[in-house]
Design a protein around this motif. Sequence first.
Motif, PDB file in Angstrom:
ATOM      1  N   ARG A  25     -13.034  -5.368  -1.253  1.00 21.91           N
ATOM      2  CA  ARG A  25     -14.415  -5.408  -0.737  1.00 21.91           C
ATOM      3  C   ARG A  25     -14.995  -4.011  -0.582  1.00 21.91           C
ATOM      4  O   ARG A  25     -16.207  -3.828  -0.679  1.00 21.91           O
ATOM      5  N   PHE A  26     -14.126  -3.035  -0.348  1.00 19.26           N
ATOM      6  CA  PHE A  26     -14.585  -1.658  -0.192  1.00 19.26           C
ATOM      7  C   PHE A  26     -14.549  -0.878  -1.506  1.00 19.26           C
ATOM      8  O   PHE A  26     -14.618   0.351  -1.512  1.00 19.26           O
ATOM      9  N   GLY A  27     -14.446  -1.576  -2.606  1.00 15.30           N
ATOM     10  CA  GLY A  27     -14.529  -0.937  -3.907  1.00 15.30           C
ATOM     11  C   GLY A  27     -13.265  -0.249  -4.370  1.00 15.30           C
ATOM     12  O   GLY A  27     -13.311   0.635  -5.227  1.00 15.30           O
TER      13      GLY A  27
ATOM     14  N   SER B  89       5.156  -4.358   4.589  1.00 13.13           N
ATOM     15  CA  SER B  89       4.030  -3.963   5.455  1.00 13.13           C
ATOM     16  C   SER B  89       2.683  -4.408   4.909  1.00 13.13           C
ATOM     17  O   SER B  89       1.671  -4.326   5.612  1.00 13.13           O
ATOM     18  N   GLY B  90       2.648  -4.873   3.671  1.00 17.80           N
ATOM     19  CA  GLY B  90       1.392  -5.250   3.046  1.00 17.80           C
ATOM     20  C   GLY B  90       1.001  -6.685   3.326  1.00 17.80           C
ATOM     21  O   GLY B  90       1.791  -7.481   3.816  1.00 17.80           O
ATOM     22  N   SER B  91      -0.245  -6.995   3.007  1.00 18.30           N
ATOM     23  CA  SER B  91      -0.721  -8.362   3.177  1.00 18.30           C
ATOM     24  C   SER B  91      -1.852  -8.634   2.193  1.00 18.30           C
ATOM     25  O   SER B  91      -2.584  -7.718   1.786  1.00 18.30           O
ATOM     26  N   GLN B  92      -1.987  -9.900   1.847  1.00 20.81           N
ATOM     27  CA  GLN B  92      -3.073 -10.297   0.966  1.00 20.81           C
ATOM     28  C   GLN B  92      -4.421 -10.060   1.635  1.00 20.81           C
ATOM     29  O   GLN B  92      -5.414  -9.726   0.975  1.00 20.81           O
ATOM     30  N   GLU B  93      -4.480 -10.225   2.935  1.00 16.51           N
ATOM     31  CA  GLU B  93      -5.731  -9.988   3.664  1.00 16.51           C
ATOM     32  C   GLU B  93      -6.196  -8.542   3.504  1.00 16.51           C
ATOM     33  O   GLU B  93      -7.379  -8.283   3.261  1.00 16.51           O
ATOM     34  N   ASN B  94      -5.257  -7.605   3.615  1.00 17.22           N
ATOM     35  CA  ASN B  94      -5.622  -6.195   3.437  1.00 17.22           C
ATOM     36  C   ASN B  94      -5.979  -5.886   1.990  1.00 17.22           C
ATOM     37  O   ASN B  94      -6.874  -5.073   1.723  1.00 17.22           O
ATOM     38  N   ARG B  95      -5.305  -6.524   1.045  1.00 16.00           N
ATOM     39  CA  ARG B  95      -5.655  -6.344  -0.367  1.00 16.00           C
ATOM     40  C   ARG B  95      -7.091  -6.796  -0.616  1.00 16.00           C
ATOM     41  O   ARG B  95      -7.852  -6.129  -1.316  1.00 16.00           O
ATOM     42  N   ALA B  96      -7.452  -7.922  -0.021  1.00 16.75           N
ATOM     43  CA  ALA B  96      -8.821  -8.424  -0.187  1.00 16.75           C
ATOM     44  C   ALA B  96      -9.819  -7.473   0.454  1.00 16.75           C
ATOM     45  O   ALA B  96     -10.907  -7.231  -0.089  1.00 16.75           O
ATOM     46  N   GLY B  97      -9.452  -6.903   1.602  1.00 18.65           N
ATOM     47  CA  GLY B  97     -10.327  -5.943   2.260  1.00 18.65           C
ATOM     48  C   GLY B  97     -10.523  -4.696   1.431  1.00 18.65           C
ATOM     49  O   GLY B  97     -11.632  -4.148   1.363  1.00 18.65           O
ATOM     50  N   MET B  98      -9.474  -4.231   0.780  1.00 19.26           N
ATOM     51  CA  MET B  98      -9.578  -3.070  -0.099  1.00 19.26           C
ATOM     52  C   MET B  98     -10.560  -3.342  -1.232  1.00 19.26           C
ATOM     53  O   MET B  98     -11.412  -2.508  -1.545  1.00 19.26           O
TER      54      MET B  98
END
Length: 237
Positions: free
Chosen positions: A33-35, A22-31
């Motif tokens: 960015r939000f510290g 269910s995970g993705s590198q895009e979401n990891r990068a977004g996390m």
Amino acid sequence: MSAQEPSQEWSAAAVLAELQVSGSQENRAGMARFGIDASSAFGVPMSVLRPLARRIGMSPQLADELWETGRHEARLLAILLTPPESLAPDRAMAWMEDIRSWDLCDQFANVLARRPGSDQLVPVLVADEREFVRRAGFALMAWRAVHAKTVPDTEFLNYLNLIRAQSTDERNFVWKAVHWALRQIGKRSAALHDPALDLSRQLCESQNKTSRRIGREAQKELSSEKVLTRLKKLPEP
């Protein structure tokens, strides 16, 4: 969320496998960015974790197993799978030792705030020098202002002194939680609004820049027409 125990398929290994796909590198990068420290994350958003938690059902045992994996979303799920009554002080403090992320901290406080007696942990957490432990204390204040609907306002009046005392803590994840707590207390009831707004104004006049920032943020919201209108609609105590 169902109170049922998880079925056989929901072992910790099965949950981790679900998170992996269910995970993705895009979401990891977004996390990031939000510290959020994404070094142990799969990159699974809360919009996926919450439905998954409902599918699994409450389970303190599985929650402990997921927590021990050290994976970020596994720990978020552990929090969601834990009934508030299972977060006894010793268990709560043991989990707090591991928290190094604001989202884990705030989700943890959200569940803990629903447990009767969690107010006793507020001064303990706030007095702790560690950034995320102190944040948890103020997040717990904020969430109790929302969830602890039957407790007297005097509990929250007592928190104003803790807010004043820690308003000089300039660490990013602390001062944001301090003004969050102050705003939530001021919005809880008409009786609490004036003391919270008064403290906000006092902090605006402080010699400390972090205190002034907290005061400005809180005063802006507590003085807004939206908040004032909502407070007028609240039933009399």
